[in-house]
Design a protein around this motif. Structure first.
Motif, PDB file in Angstrom:
ATOM      1  N   SER A  54       0.823  -1.204   0.000  1.00 18.93           N
ATOM      2  CA  SER A  54       0.000   0.000   0.000  1.00 18.93           C
ATOM      3  C   SER A  54       0.862   1.261   0.000  1.00 18.93           C
ATOM      4  CB  SER A  54      -0.926  -0.009   1.220  1.00 18.93           C
ATOM      5  OG  SER A  54      -1.615   1.216   1.364  1.00 18.93           O
ATOM      6  N   ALA A  55       1.925   1.239   0.793  1.00 12.76           N
ATOM      7  CA  ALA A  55       2.790   2.417   0.888  1.00 12.76           C
ATOM      8  C   ALA A  55       3.499   2.728  -0.426  1.00 12.76           C
ATOM      9  CB  ALA A  55       3.811   2.203   2.005  1.00 12.76           C
ATOM     10  N   ARG A  56       3.682   1.722  -1.263  1.00 12.95           N
ATOM     11  CA  ARG A  56       4.353   1.928  -2.551  1.00 12.95           C
ATOM     12  C   ARG A  56       3.453   2.655  -3.554  1.00 12.95           C
ATOM     13  NH1 ARG A  56       8.785  -1.301  -4.574  1.00 12.95           N
ATOM     14  NH2 ARG A  56      10.025  -2.036  -2.796  1.00 12.95           N
ATOM     15  N   PHE A  57       2.121   2.501  -3.412  1.00 12.76           N
ATOM     16  CA  PHE A  57       1.196   3.013  -4.425  1.00 12.76           C
ATOM     17  C   PHE A  57       0.048   3.780  -3.773  1.00 12.76           C
ATOM     18  CE2 PHE A  57       3.241  -0.741  -6.197  1.00 12.76           C
ATOM     19  CZ  PHE A  57       3.663  -0.297  -7.449  1.00 12.76           C
ATOM     20  N   ALA A  85       2.399 -13.948  -5.692  1.00 21.70           N
ATOM     21  CA  ALA A  85       2.113 -12.646  -5.081  1.00 21.70           C
ATOM     22  C   ALA A  85       0.772 -12.683  -4.345  1.00 21.70           C
ATOM     23  CB  ALA A  85       2.121 -11.554  -6.141  1.00 21.70           C
ATOM     24  N   TYR A  86      -0.216 -13.331  -4.936  1.00 23.01           N
ATOM     25  CA  TYR A  86      -1.526 -13.470  -4.296  1.00 23.01           C
ATOM     26  C   TYR A  86      -1.398 -14.281  -3.001  1.00 23.01           C
ATOM     27  CZ  TYR A  86      -6.362 -15.187  -3.746  1.00 23.01           C
ATOM     28  OH  TYR A  86      -7.604 -15.531  -3.261  1.00 23.01           O
ATOM     29  N   ALA A  87      -0.680 -15.388  -3.053  1.00 19.50           N
ATOM     30  CA  ALA A  87      -0.488 -16.215  -1.861  1.00 19.50           C
ATOM     31  C   ALA A  87       0.246 -15.439  -0.773  1.00 19.50           C
ATOM     32  CB  ALA A  87       0.278 -17.482  -2.221  1.00 19.50           C
ATOM     33  N   TRP A  88       1.229 -14.640  -1.151  1.00 18.09           N
ATOM     34  CA  TRP A  88       2.030 -13.870  -0.193  1.00 18.09           C
ATOM     35  C   TRP A  88       1.185 -12.819   0.518  1.00 18.09           C
ATOM     36  CZ3 TRP A  88       4.284  -8.748  -0.219  1.00 18.09           C
ATOM     37  CH2 TRP A  88       5.348  -8.581   0.686  1.00 18.09           C
ATOM     38  N   LEU A  89       0.250 -12.221  -0.194  1.00 14.36           N
ATOM     39  CA  LEU A  89      -0.556 -11.138   0.361  1.00 14.36           C
ATOM     40  C   LEU A  89      -1.779 -11.635   1.126  1.00 14.36           C
ATOM     41  CD1 LEU A  89      -0.420  -8.718  -2.688  1.00 14.36           C
ATOM     42  CD2 LEU A  89       0.624  -8.301  -0.452  1.00 14.36           C
ATOM     43  N   ALA A 180       4.277  -5.362 -10.706  1.00 13.66           N
ATOM     44  CA  ALA A 180       4.916  -6.678 -10.672  1.00 13.66           C
ATOM     45  C   ALA A 180       6.303  -6.605 -10.050  1.00 13.66           C
ATOM     46  CB  ALA A 180       4.988  -7.258 -12.079  1.00 13.66           C
ATOM     47  N   ALA A 181       7.055  -5.549 -10.403  1.00 14.52           N
ATOM     48  CA  ALA A 181       8.401  -5.380  -9.837  1.00 14.52           C
ATOM     49  C   ALA A 181       8.325  -5.147  -8.336  1.00 14.52           C
ATOM     50  CB  ALA A 181       9.115  -4.224 -10.521  1.00 14.52           C
ATOM     51  N   ALA A 182       7.374  -4.311  -7.906  1.00 14.67           N
ATOM     52  CA  ALA A 182       7.242  -4.032  -6.473  1.00 14.67           C
ATOM     53  C   ALA A 182       6.908  -5.301  -5.694  1.00 14.67           C
ATOM     54  CB  ALA A 182       6.166  -2.972  -6.252  1.00 14.67           C
ATOM     55  N   LEU A 183       6.004  -6.115  -6.239  1.00 14.84           N
ATOM     56  CA  LEU A 183       5.629  -7.346  -5.543  1.00 14.84           C
ATOM     57  C   LEU A 183       6.804  -8.316  -5.440  1.00 14.84           C
ATOM     58  CD1 LEU A 183       2.087  -7.791  -7.083  1.00 14.84           C
ATOM     59  CD2 LEU A 183       2.593  -7.578  -4.650  1.00 14.84           C
ATOM     60  N   SER A 184       7.688  -8.313  -6.418  1.00 15.87           N
ATOM     61  CA  SER A 184       8.896  -9.135  -6.334  1.00 15.87           C
ATOM     62  C   SER A 184       9.879  -8.562  -5.328  1.00 15.87           C
ATOM     63  CB  SER A 184       9.564  -9.234  -7.708  1.00 15.87           C
ATOM     64  OG  SER A 184       8.984 -10.249  -8.489  1.00 15.87           O
ATOM     65  N   MET A 368      17.654 -16.212  -6.063  1.00 18.69           N
ATOM     66  CA  MET A 368      16.814 -16.078  -4.879  1.00 18.69           C
ATOM     67  C   MET A 368      15.836 -17.244  -4.811  1.00 18.69           C
ATOM     68  SD  MET A 368      17.746 -13.454  -3.144  1.00 18.69           S
ATOM     69  CE  MET A 368      18.707 -11.937  -3.347  1.00 18.69           C
ATOM     70  N   LEU A 369      15.407 -17.548  -3.595  1.00 19.05           N
ATOM     71  CA  LEU A 369      14.544 -18.700  -3.349  1.00 19.05           C
ATOM     72  C   LEU A 369      13.427 -18.291  -2.403  1.00 19.05           C
ATOM     73  CD1 LEU A 369      14.346 -21.835  -3.823  1.00 19.05           C
ATOM     74  CD2 LEU A 369      15.569 -22.091  -1.661  1.00 19.05           C
ATOM     75  N   GLY A 370      12.225 -18.805  -2.644  1.00 20.06           N
ATOM     76  CA  GLY A 370      11.104 -18.492  -1.766  1.00 20.06           C
ATOM     77  C   GLY A 370       9.842 -19.178  -2.215  1.00 20.06           C
ATOM     78  N   LEU A 371       8.794 -18.387  -2.465  1.00 20.15           N
ATOM     79  CA  LEU A 371       7.556 -18.940  -2.993  1.00 20.15           C
ATOM     80  C   LEU A 371       7.747 -19.488  -4.396  1.00 20.15           C
ATOM     81  CD1 LEU A 371       5.031 -16.249  -1.725  1.00 20.15           C
ATOM     82  CD2 LEU A 371       4.921 -18.690  -1.201  1.00 20.15           C
ATOM     83  N   ASP A 372       8.646 -18.909  -5.141  1.00 18.42           N
ATOM     84  CA  ASP A 372       9.018 -19.420  -6.456  1.00 18.42           C
ATOM     85  C   ASP A 372      10.422 -19.987  -6.364  1.00 18.42           C
ATOM     86  OD1 ASP A 372       6.655 -18.562  -7.764  1.00 18.42           O
ATOM     87  OD2 ASP A 372       7.472 -16.540  -7.927  1.00 18.42           O
ATOM     88  N   VAL A 373      10.692 -21.023  -7.138  1.00 12.35           N
ATOM     89  CA  VAL A 373      12.043 -21.579  -7.103  1.00 12.35           C
ATOM     90  C   VAL A 373      13.052 -20.549  -7.611  1.00 12.35           C
ATOM     91  CG1 VAL A 373      11.854 -22.707  -9.369  1.00 12.35           C
ATOM     92  CG2 VAL A 373      13.465 -23.573  -7.672  1.00 12.35           C
ATOM     93  N   HIS A 374      12.701 -19.802  -8.652  1.00 10.22           N
ATOM     94  CA  HIS A 374      13.489 -18.641  -9.070  1.00 10.22           C
ATOM     95  C   HIS A 374      12.711 -17.422  -8.592  1.00 10.22           C
ATOM     96  CE1 HIS A 374      15.178 -21.386 -12.443  1.00 10.22           C
ATOM     97  NE2 HIS A 374      15.925 -21.452 -11.351  1.00 10.22           N
ATOM     98  N   ASP A 375      12.911 -17.075  -7.330  1.00 10.33           N
ATOM     99  CA  ASP A 375      12.052 -16.123  -6.653  1.00 10.33           C
ATOM    100  C   ASP A 375      12.360 -14.688  -7.062  1.00 10.33           C
ATOM    101  OD1 ASP A 375       9.872 -16.030  -4.883  1.00 10.33           O
ATOM    102  OD2 ASP A 375      11.131 -15.389  -3.220  1.00 10.33           O
ATOM    103  N   CYS A 376      11.333 -13.850  -6.954  1.00  8.89           N
ATOM    104  CA  CYS A 376      11.488 -12.405  -7.143  1.00  8.89           C
ATOM    105  C   CYS A 376      11.996 -12.043  -8.535  1.00  8.89           C
ATOM    106  CB  CYS A 376      12.419 -11.823  -6.082  1.00  8.89           C
ATOM    107  SG  CYS A 376      12.002 -12.299  -4.391  1.00  8.89           S
ATOM    108  N   ALA A 377      11.606 -12.812  -9.537  1.00 14.10           N
ATOM    109  CA  ALA A 377      12.180 -12.671 -10.872  1.00 14.10           C
ATOM    110  C   ALA A 377      11.801 -11.372 -11.563  1.00 14.10           C
ATOM    111  CB  ALA A 377      11.760 -13.857 -11.742  1.00 14.10           C
TER     112      ALA A 377
END
Length: 460
Positions: A54-57, A85-89, A180-184, A368-377
């Protein structure tokens, strides 16, 4: 007068339903609410994540969809996984999230109100028949969905029917590069809950690798032993988590020189190596990503050990370069320096300078690794590939040598050998913690580990 049976206009082979049956199906169902205490596991941490976005936008309407079902064949869909991103939020990770959309609606001078638009549990008495006739979303076909009140208790987010979404102007996480970039970028540094989930994924993956070693006698006897290996690891992944975090690479012999070998249809040869790149994805959708290269005989040959030891030395150099304040690319450059010098000592290269070593390494040696195997792409280069490492980031270090079987720049004895060593690490205040240290990494350690597992495994 006889009721006219109704038939769904779906192109499927549904049997017609009479009005009498429709009325009969609509009544006499006992209440079956979800427990009031049920919450998504990430319930406590998702509000802060949404606040950061929210603070970004400020003042802008933001749409973050879960994604849609994708047809695999005719009327059979692929297994659904919500967008990361949906799962993270939201903390929602289930297969029932297809089509749902999280909206951050501007509220007040700067903040947002989160509204989750979803397809709630169908009302069995409304005459719409979805619950027993709709093969894609019906409760009797694919399982129970929460109603709006239950979804609000699950997530702590105000919920509304998907039909009420509307289409005012908004930034969309799929089509808007800035969002998309902000969510990564917001996911680059993991909180303590995320690190714990990743450690759980690593621990389950470690168990999966042990399962594979125990199953090697059966796999060696099977004409498609690679697929046997894939299946054994897949069993552990589904038993302990959501499944595999990516397609398992079970590459024996020269198949290991194909970086993303997922055919996994080859026979295993005791004289060759098996490169196993696999990761369990937890129910919360965080995945491990580990690679070990194993001698199928239980012992490395001298030339196999030569290649393995060089790759391991490169990984050690890369790991030593990890610390807060270092550039993301430092660990790759450190490892590739070791590789280039080793290839020069072997006489494969004339000198270690330049980038000719890339003929044998092909790709970057970590991510990077996380929710995606190639995370924050989707993160901008200045925050990721050219960025600075921070405490709490989780990444892989995975140098490899891929010595193609038809490469005439190589001595014959090296051709067809592929080796990768990959581990998962979290950046700490003074360096990095090896999350996957329960799996041995040295050639001798791997031989001893394999020997102990096989000795303790009952013979069929």
């Amino acid at each position: 007068m006889t009721d006219t049976p109704s038939r769904l206009n779906t192109g499927s082979h549904d049997l017609p339903v009479s009005a009498e049956l429709s009325r009969f199906m609509a009544g006499n169902w006992a209440a079956s609410p979800l427990p009031d205490t049920t919450r998504v596991p990430a319930y406590a941490v998702t509000p802060a994540r949404r606040a950061r976005l929210s603070a970004r936008f400020p003042g802008e309407r933001l749409l973050v969809p879960a994604g849609e079902l994708l047809v695999r064949s005719n009327d059979a869909d692929h297994r659904f996984r919500p967008h990361s991103a949906y799962a993270w939020l939201t903390g929602l990770t289930g297969e029932d999230q297809a089509g749902h959309v999280l909206v951050l609606e501007p509220s007040g001078s700067h903040g947002h109100e989160a509204v989750l638009y979803l397809r709630p549990r169908s009302n069995r008495a409304d005459g719409k028949e979805e619950f027993f006739r709709d093969r894609r979303y019906g409760e009797f076909w694919v399982g129970r969905r929460p109603d709006l009140a239950e979804a609000e208790r699950l997530t702590g987010i105000r919920c509304a029917h998907l039909d009420d979404l509307g289409s005012p102007p908004a930034r969309h996480s799929v089509t808007d590069p800035e969002l998309a970039a902000a969510l990564s970028e917001l996911r680059l540094v993991k909180d303590a809950w995320e690190v714990a989930q990743l450690q759980l994924a690593v621990d389950h993956t470690t168990a999966g690798f042990e399962d594979v070693v125990r199953a090697l006698p059966q796999a060696l006897a099977h004409p498609r032993g690679e697929r046997w290996i894939e299946g054994i690891f897949g069993l552990r992944s589904r038993a302990e988590g959501n499944g595999t975090g990516y397609s398992t690479i079970a590459a024996s012999g020269a198949h290991a020189c194909v970086l993303h070998w997922i055919h996994n249809d080859g026979k295993l040869n005791r004289d060759e190596l098996l490169l196993l790149d696999a990761g369990v994805e937890t129910d919360s959708l965080y995945t491990a990503d580990i690679t070990r290269t194993l001698p199928l005989s239980g012992r490395f040959s001298p030339v196999q050990r030569q290649v393995y030891d060089l790759v391991l030395a490169a990984q050690e150099a890369g790991i030593a370069a990890l610390r807060p304040g270092a550039r993301f690319g430092d660990f790759h450059r450190a490892g590739m320096r070791v590789i280039a010098e080793g290839l020069t000592e072997w006489g494969v290269l004339k000198d270690p300078e330049g980038d000719l070593h890339r003929r044998y390494t092909l790709c970057n040696s970590g991510h990077m690794l996380g929710l995606d195997v190639h995370d924050c792409a989707k993160a901008r280069a200045e925050t990721y590939l050219d960025g600075i490492l921070e405490e709490g980031q989780v990444l892989t270090v995975e140098p490899g040598l891929y010595l193609q079987p038809d490469d005439e720049t190589l001595p014959v004895e090296l051709r067809g050998i592929g080796v990768r060593v990959e581990d998962d690490l979290v950046i700490t205040s003074d360096g990095a913690r090896l999350m996957s240290g329960a799996l041995p990494r040295t050639a001798t350690g791997i031989e001893e580990w394999m020997g102990a597992l096989l000795e303790a495994t009952p013979r069929p």
